[in-house]
Write a protein that holds these residues in place. Structure first.
Motif, mmCIF file in Angstrom:
data_model
loop_
_atom_site.group_PDB
_atom_site.id
_atom_site.type_symbol
_atom_site.label_atom_id
_atom_site.label_comp_id
_atom_site.label_asym_id
_atom_site.label_seq_id
_atom_site.Cartn_x
_atom_site.Cartn_y
_atom_site.Cartn_z
ATOM 1 N N ALA A 63 -19.128 -7.988 26.696
ATOM 2 C CA ALA A 63 -19.317 -8.790 25.487
ATOM 3 C C ALA A 63 -20.654 -8.461 24.819
ATOM 4 C CB ALA A 63 -19.237 -10.274 25.819
ATOM 5 N N LEU A 64 -21.707 -8.274 25.611
ATOM 6 C CA LEU A 64 -23.013 -7.911 25.049
ATOM 7 C C LEU A 64 -22.979 -6.530 24.402
ATOM 8 C CD1 LEU A 64 -25.490 -9.255 27.757
ATOM 9 C CD2 LEU A 64 -25.187 -10.083 25.422
ATOM 10 N N LEU A 65 -22.292 -5.576 25.036
ATOM 11 C CA LEU A 65 -22.194 -4.232 24.469
ATOM 12 C C LEU A 65 -21.481 -4.239 23.122
ATOM 13 C CD1 LEU A 65 -21.348 -2.076 27.620
ATOM 14 C CD2 LEU A 65 -23.495 -2.126 26.347
ATOM 15 N N SER A 107 -22.581 1.872 18.239
ATOM 16 C CA SER A 107 -21.583 1.455 19.223
ATOM 17 C C SER A 107 -21.998 1.931 20.602
ATOM 18 C CB SER A 107 -20.218 2.042 18.870
ATOM 19 O OG SER A 107 -19.290 1.760 19.891
ATOM 20 N N PHE A 108 -21.941 1.020 21.552
ATOM 21 C CA PHE A 108 -22.190 1.378 22.946
ATOM 22 C C PHE A 108 -20.886 1.621 23.688
ATOM 23 C CE2 PHE A 108 -25.962 -1.311 21.961
ATOM 24 C CZ PHE A 108 -26.901 -0.321 22.070
ATOM 25 N N ILE A 109 -19.759 1.271 23.078
ATOM 26 C CA ILE A 109 -18.450 1.390 23.716
ATOM 27 C C ILE A 109 -17.775 2.713 23.399
ATOM 28 C CG2 ILE A 109 -16.153 0.330 23.892
ATOM 29 C CD1 ILE A 109 -18.321 -1.460 25.010
ATOM 30 N N ARG A 110 -17.892 3.164 22.167
ATOM 31 C CA ARG A 110 -17.142 4.321 21.673
ATOM 32 C C ARG A 110 -17.318 5.581 22.520
ATOM 33 N NH1 ARG A 110 -16.878 5.901 15.335
ATOM 34 N NH2 ARG A 110 -15.141 7.326 15.523
ATOM 35 N N PHE A 167 -19.162 5.540 25.675
ATOM 36 C CA PHE A 167 -19.851 5.018 26.856
ATOM 37 C C PHE A 167 -20.015 6.106 27.902
ATOM 38 C CE2 PHE A 167 -20.094 2.736 30.872
ATOM 39 C CZ PHE A 167 -21.085 1.822 30.580
ATOM 40 N N PRO A 168 -21.142 6.262 28.518
ATOM 41 C CA PRO A 168 -22.359 5.461 28.545
ATOM 42 C C PRO A 168 -23.371 5.880 27.476
ATOM 43 C CG PRO A 168 -22.558 7.127 30.219
ATOM 44 C CD PRO A 168 -21.207 7.313 29.563
ATOM 45 N N GLN A 169 -22.979 6.721 26.557
ATOM 46 C CA GLN A 169 -23.861 7.161 25.476
ATOM 47 C C GLN A 169 -23.822 6.145 24.335
ATOM 48 O OE1 GLN A 169 -25.526 10.276 25.599
ATOM 49 N NE2 GLN A 169 -24.807 10.378 27.694
ATOM 50 N N ALA A 170 -24.823 6.203 23.469
ATOM 51 C CA ALA A 170 -24.833 5.415 22.239
ATOM 52 C C ALA A 170 -24.249 6.282 21.127
ATOM 53 C CB ALA A 170 -26.254 4.991 21.888
ATOM 54 N N HIS A 171 -23.440 5.686 20.285
ATOM 55 C CA HIS A 171 -22.791 6.407 19.182
ATOM 56 C C HIS A 171 -23.278 5.791 17.875
ATOM 57 C CE1 HIS A 171 -19.584 8.828 17.381
ATOM 58 N NE2 HIS A 171 -19.465 7.827 16.527
ATOM 59 N N ILE A 172 -23.935 6.580 17.035
ATOM 60 C CA ILE A 172 -24.481 6.117 15.766
ATOM 61 C C ILE A 172 -23.777 6.864 14.645
ATOM 62 C CG2 ILE A 172 -26.551 5.941 14.327
ATOM 63 C CD1 ILE A 172 -27.135 6.443 17.890
ATOM 64 N N THR A 173 -23.301 6.141 13.640
ATOM 65 C CA THR A 173 -22.661 6.743 12.481
ATOM 66 C C THR A 173 -23.410 6.316 11.230
ATOM 67 O OG1 THR A 173 -20.512 6.633 13.577
ATOM 68 C CG2 THR A 173 -20.500 6.996 11.204
ATOM 69 N N VAL A 174 -23.767 7.284 10.393
ATOM 70 C CA VAL A 174 -24.426 7.032 9.116
ATOM 71 C C VAL A 174 -23.434 7.426 8.022
ATOM 72 C CG1 VAL A 174 -26.391 7.620 7.649
ATOM 73 C CG2 VAL A 174 -26.681 7.538 10.139
#
Length: 116
Positions: free
Chosen positions: A17-19, A54-57, A59-66
């Motif tokens: 839930a936190l992620l 997104s931390f889920i997309r 996982f375990p990496q962070a996914h950033i979209t601009v």
């Protein structure tokens, strides 16, 4: 045994839930931080419409979209568009997100660009 499984299950549910909730809760702050950081460190004007984290997309990496990225030059080619992209996505470790400007450069594991 049953009690331990309940505790583990509840703990995993809270973490999940936190992620999911953290990126939504801080979306406005993330957008402003990214825009300020880029504009302070690049000799160009950088504009974009949205940033999502997104931390889920991946996982375990962070996914950033601009989204809707436009980079325009300063002098001597003032007003000339250097780059545009409909979407640009980065995948990096979570600890890279927490680095300050004084630390080593950010290490990005992958980049995907959808051209405008």
């Amino acid at each position: 045994m049953k009690k331990a499984l309940k505790i583990v299950g509840i703990t995993l549910l809270i973490i999940l839930a936190l992620l999911v909730a953290i990126p939504f809760a801080f979306q406005g702050q993330i957008k402003n931080m990214v825009k300020n950081f880029i504009n302070q460190n690049v000799n160009a004007k950088v504009e974009f419409s949205d940033v999502s984290l997104s931390f889920i997309r991946s996982f375990p990496q962070a996914h950033i979209t601009v989204s809707d990225l436009v980079i325009t030059n300063f002098k001597p080619f003032e007003g000339e568009t250097l780059a545009t992209a409909k979407d640009i996505a980065f995948t990096m470790s979570v600890k890279e997100l927490l680095k300050s400007a004084d630390d080593d450069p950010i290490v990005v594991n992958s980049i995907k660009i959808d051209e405008a």
